[in-house]
Design a protein around this motif. Sequence first.
Motif, PDB file in Angstrom:
ATOM      1  N   ARG A 228     -12.696   2.001  -6.245  1.00 50.12           N
ATOM      2  CA  ARG A 228     -11.781   1.557  -7.301  1.00 50.12           C
ATOM      3  C   ARG A 228     -10.354   2.049  -7.018  1.00 50.12           C
ATOM      4  O   ARG A 228      -9.521   2.042  -7.911  1.00 50.12           O
ATOM      5  N   VAL A 229     -10.102   2.464  -5.789  1.00 51.07           N
ATOM      6  CA  VAL A 229      -8.760   2.868  -5.374  1.00 51.07           C
ATOM      7  C   VAL A 229      -8.220   1.763  -4.476  1.00 51.07           C
ATOM      8  O   VAL A 229      -8.724   1.540  -3.377  1.00 51.07           O
ATOM      9  N   PHE A 230      -7.196   1.042  -4.961  1.00 50.70           N
ATOM     10  CA  PHE A 230      -6.648  -0.102  -4.239  1.00 50.70           C
ATOM     11  C   PHE A 230      -5.253   0.247  -3.720  1.00 50.70           C
ATOM     12  O   PHE A 230      -4.390   0.683  -4.493  1.00 50.70           O
ATOM     13  N   VAL A 231      -5.055   0.051  -2.435  1.00 49.27           N
ATOM     14  CA  VAL A 231      -3.751   0.223  -1.813  1.00 49.27           C
ATOM     15  C   VAL A 231      -3.210  -1.165  -1.507  1.00 49.27           C
ATOM     16  O   VAL A 231      -3.814  -1.918  -0.735  1.00 49.27           O
ATOM     17  N   VAL A 232      -2.078  -1.520  -2.118  1.00 47.37           N
ATOM     18  CA  VAL A 232      -1.520  -2.872  -2.004  1.00 47.37           C
ATOM     19  C   VAL A 232      -0.323  -2.814  -1.064  1.00 47.37           C
ATOM     20  O   VAL A 232       0.689  -2.161  -1.363  1.00 47.37           O
ATOM     21  N   HIS A 233      -0.429  -3.522   0.056  1.00 46.50           N
ATOM     22  CA  HIS A 233       0.625  -3.534   1.078  1.00 46.50           C
ATOM     23  C   HIS A 233       0.943  -5.000   1.392  1.00 46.50           C
ATOM     24  O   HIS A 233       0.366  -5.603   2.293  1.00 46.50           O
ATOM     25  N   VAL A 234       1.869  -5.570   0.617  1.00 47.25           N
ATOM     26  CA  VAL A 234       2.187  -7.000   0.729  1.00 47.25           C
ATOM     27  C   VAL A 234       3.705  -7.165   0.757  1.00 47.25           C
ATOM     28  O   VAL A 234       4.458  -6.192   0.763  1.00 47.25           O
ATOM     29  N   ASN A 235       4.143  -8.412   0.791  1.00 46.87           N
ATOM     30  CA  ASN A 235       5.580  -8.705   0.802  1.00 46.87           C
ATOM     31  C   ASN A 235       6.150  -8.618  -0.612  1.00 46.87           C
ATOM     32  O   ASN A 235       5.471  -8.965  -1.595  1.00 46.87           O
ATOM     33  N   PRO A 236       7.397  -8.210  -0.746  1.00 48.64           N
ATOM     34  CA  PRO A 236       7.987  -8.073  -2.096  1.00 48.64           C
ATOM     35  C   PRO A 236       8.050  -9.382  -2.868  1.00 48.64           C
ATOM     36  O   PRO A 236       7.938  -9.374  -4.098  1.00 48.64           O
ATOM     37  N   ASP A 237       8.205 -10.509  -2.180  1.00 48.88           N
ATOM     38  CA  ASP A 237       8.428 -11.773  -2.894  1.00 48.88           C
ATOM     39  C   ASP A 237       7.158 -12.362  -3.480  1.00 48.88           C
ATOM     40  O   ASP A 237       7.225 -13.196  -4.377  1.00 48.88           O
ATOM     41  N   THR A 238       5.988 -11.959  -2.969  1.00 46.49           N
ATOM     42  CA  THR A 238       4.730 -12.520  -3.485  1.00 46.49           C
ATOM     43  C   THR A 238       3.809 -11.441  -4.049  1.00 46.49           C
ATOM     44  O   THR A 238       2.753 -11.765  -4.580  1.00 46.49           O
ATOM     45  N   GLY A 239       4.195 -10.168  -3.952  1.00 45.51           N
ATOM     46  CA  GLY A 239       3.293  -9.089  -4.338  1.00 45.51           C
ATOM     47  C   GLY A 239       2.972  -9.039  -5.813  1.00 45.51           C
ATOM     48  O   GLY A 239       1.867  -8.637  -6.195  1.00 45.51           O
ATOM     49  N   MET A 240       3.924  -9.457  -6.668  1.00 47.61           N
ATOM     50  CA  MET A 240       3.673  -9.391  -8.102  1.00 47.61           C
ATOM     51  C   MET A 240       2.533 -10.304  -8.514  1.00 47.61           C
ATOM     52  O   MET A 240       1.900 -10.074  -9.559  1.00 47.61           O
ATOM     53  N   ASN A 241       2.261 -11.345  -7.725  1.00 50.51           N
ATOM     54  CA  ASN A 241       1.132 -12.228  -8.045  1.00 50.51           C
ATOM     55  C   ASN A 241      -0.190 -11.471  -8.027  1.00 50.51           C
ATOM     56  O   ASN A 241      -1.096 -11.769  -8.804  1.00 50.51           O
ATOM     57  N   VAL A 242      -0.302 -10.487  -7.137  1.00 52.98           N
ATOM     58  CA  VAL A 242      -1.538  -9.714  -7.056  1.00 52.98           C
ATOM     59  C   VAL A 242      -1.780  -8.968  -8.365  1.00 52.98           C
ATOM     60  O   VAL A 242      -2.883  -8.993  -8.928  1.00 52.98           O
ATOM     61  N   PHE A 243      -0.763  -8.310  -8.886  1.00 55.97           N
ATOM     62  CA  PHE A 243      -0.929  -7.547 -10.126  1.00 55.97           C
ATOM     63  C   PHE A 243      -1.109  -8.459 -11.332  1.00 55.97           C
ATOM     64  O   PHE A 243      -1.845  -8.129 -12.264  1.00 55.97           O
ATOM     65  N   SER A 244      -0.447  -9.602 -11.319  1.00 51.23           N
ATOM     66  CA  SER A 244      -0.600 -10.531 -12.438  1.00 51.23           C
ATOM     67  C   SER A 244      -2.033 -11.036 -12.520  1.00 51.23           C
ATOM     68  O   SER A 244      -2.638 -11.071 -13.606  1.00 51.23           O
ATOM     69  N   LEU A 245      -2.585 -11.431 -11.381  1.00 47.76           N
ATOM     70  CA  LEU A 245      -3.970 -11.914 -11.369  1.00 47.76           C
ATOM     71  C   LEU A 245      -4.952 -10.785 -11.653  1.00 47.76           C
ATOM     72  O   LEU A 245      -5.967 -10.995 -12.334  1.00 47.76           O
TER      73      LEU A 245
END
Length: 934
Positions: free
Chosen positions: A235-252
């Motif tokens: 349950r420990v998630f490390v998110v390493h994405v691009n700034p322009d699309t990363g917020m979609n991960v948290f929204s979903l």
Amino acid sequence: MLSHVASKTMMAGMLSPLFVIWFLAGLGGAVGEIGDGTTEPGTVNVGALFTFNSTIGRAAMVGIELAIEDVNADSTILAGTRLNVIAQDTNCSGFVGTIEALQLMEKKVVAVVGPQSSGIGHVISHVVTELHVPLLSFAATDPTLSPLEHPYFIRTTHSDHFQMNAIADLVEHFGWREVTAIFVDDDYGRGGVIALGDALAEKRSRISYKAGFPPNAGPTAISDLLVRVNLMESRVFVVHVNPDTGMNVFSLAKNMGMMATGYVWIATDWLASTLDSVVQPDPSAMSLLQGAIVLRHHTPDSAPKRRFTARWNAMLRAGNASSGLNSYGLYAYDSLWAVARAIDRFLSAGNTINFSADPRLHEANGSTLHLSTLRIFDGGESLLRQLLLTNFTGLTGQIEFDSERNLIGPSYDILNIGGGPRLIGYWSNYSGLSVTAPEILHRQPPNGSTTRQQQLFGVVWPGETTAQPRGWVFPNDGKPLRIGVPNRASFREFVTNNSNSDDLGGFCIDVFNAAIKLLPYPVPCSFVLIGDGSKNPNYDEIVNMVARNELDAAVGDIAIVRNRIKIVDFTQPYTESGLVIVTRVRGSSSSAWAFLRPFTLEMWCATGAFFLLVGAAVWILEHRENPEFRGTPKQQIATMFWFSFSTMFFVHRENTVSTLGRFLLIVWLFVVLIINSSYTASLTSILTVQQLSSGITGLDSLLSTSDPIGYQEGKFARNYMIEELNIPESRLKPLNSPEEYAKALELGPKAGGVAAIVDEIPFVEILLSAYCQFRIVGPAFTKNGWGFAFQRDSPLAVDLSTAILTLSENGDLQRIHDKWLSRSECSSQDTDIEASRLSLSSFWGLFLLCGIVCLLALVGYIIKTCCQYSKFSSTEADKSEENVEVSTNQKDPKFGKLKSFKNLMHFVDTKEEEIDEMYQLQTTKEGKQRWQEY
């Protein structure tokens, strides 16, 4: 045909740098030429390559504009020369970015600032290496962009290698063992995740699942990925994405309920850049990120930075900037200044800016590729050296490169998102996690009190809780844990199978169930019996089933041994164990001379000698003063012997009157008391002790024989004896139950049985509680315990270890033990009751003490006697001179001149009171007259 071949070559990853230049230059010509590549006098061209309309690009654009303005306004830099920046938009496309980079090369730039994309950086690095144009990237953080492969590539920000080490320290700080990596599947994302895996491995943690999605993935693809991630254990998630699309991960994730209590979200610096770029914070966006931990490049506070921030905010108010200030805007600003300072040193050294054609690039007949426009910068190598010598203080801190071309002093702010970003600490490769700014710690000496403090302020986790999440759950697939349990054929006290796998009992099962109940979360379990119950299963195979993922865990009387801990994780031992040797004992045979056995021959001789020595010494000390020690020689010898041996029973009738005699007698009676008590205890033990019937007294005697040895089938004792003790397998006989143990030991090795049994202590204790004719010989020759086996890196093993310790501390573990493994009185035979004969080595201290006291008493007596003898000898000499006519034979011969040994003996034999009387006669006037008359 040419394009098709080039495409296949690029896809195979075997494209040479020159071919890239040739092929993409043709595409650049097809797009269109920009400018004629001429350089105006007094102007130096510098390229800038980034995506204009992006989170990083919007900040970089403002940073570069302000840097050019400041450089050209500074008369101390590039005096008489203006810096001209030519910016090209990569448009978030690797293909377009490559084309734009080649167009920059046509404009005779001496250096390029950018790109922001690691993927474009990999391709363009080949181009600038061939054309000798330094490439300074303020945003390409992929650790695989190495100066060893790309000598003209310089990173003016910090590599993700350091950021991933910071995340690994966070994971270690909070005690997590596994993480799930969610990343964009490109060079930037893959390089970062590889670095994260390496950093976690150094902390004995790991990435349990790598969840990558394409760079242009839509909501559906990301949702499917999050569904798969949510089924996993971590349950420990490390998110390493691009700034322009990363917020979609948290929204979903928010919509899927994955931002609730129990989840941990750690975002790399992309999220901090996104939040810093927002001019007006959006509360709804903050609610999506509640509880997340975010890393941000640390830039020390300084007066120039505050002035720069004020200028930036003024541009925002004037509408000249569309982005808030983030760390990449600062790095872009410092990158331009680094280029300007290097060019200034380059020109000051007398170098000129010249370009020359590459003879390897030439125009083919009828070709429109315009290869001749790509020129080699002749001073590129010199400018590169000047860039690597950069050393100044910029807005981001000290701008200086180490031997591996990394910026010195990598450090990050650690933020916790609540109503807004909240600073909870810092990380640097110098001090680790700390609540003190890295620049402050760096000024302090590197000692234990200032470095590696590993501390943070409190964190508010998802679900608005301050309770730290444990970081894992059971996989959300509806399946209970598969718990393997050995279906034993005997010793049912440990594992009892009443009817089926759902109705198990026994010591091991009760301990496991009690520990499970102490966990703060439910653990669905399903017991799986291993074995048919007719004989014990192979315990090594049960452990291997756990390692092969055929079982989730194994519970039972499973010993923690070396070969098993290599493939599985064990909990804290819940009971002690170890291999011991059990053999048969018999009653000792008595004899008419058994009373002599408590002492060895040397002890008997020493005791007798001291009886005589002490008796003689007491007689010498008492003879002159005590009438009980006088008489005829026969009577005195009898008295001396009687007194010596009567002290053994404290029945001596003679009193001692001399001080030295009494002192010696007190010491001797103390010695006699110790000897009597020891003799009584030893004789009692010898007459009641049980003796071994096999002659095996320990491990050494077991190894020296060739008799059969019994062991419990399925347990690790067999392998241990073969592999560690080098006992031939032919000597080993498998047994299954206490009844078989007893029968084999009763038969003995000559009748088809065994000479001894090697088994673990808990089983032996049960055997001895029922069969009193057996006992343990020698100490345990292995030290281990029993534990529950889990798959490697299972967090449940850690939590159950804590629960077992709790059971031990509150007494429940002992109560479970007493319930199942209480023993009868007969089991006391497991202690070593063999009596050993008492030797002189056990009492030499007492004899030495007695001998010293005896010697001192005799020496004192001799000194006293010699003094008396000396006085009487001198008196007798005076008397002889005055009465020479008187014959000494008229008097008693014992009062003569005392010149012979016989006279000395007569003097010694004289009573003490007579000596005192004679001394008084010699020392007074009346006495002298009487003495002369006498």
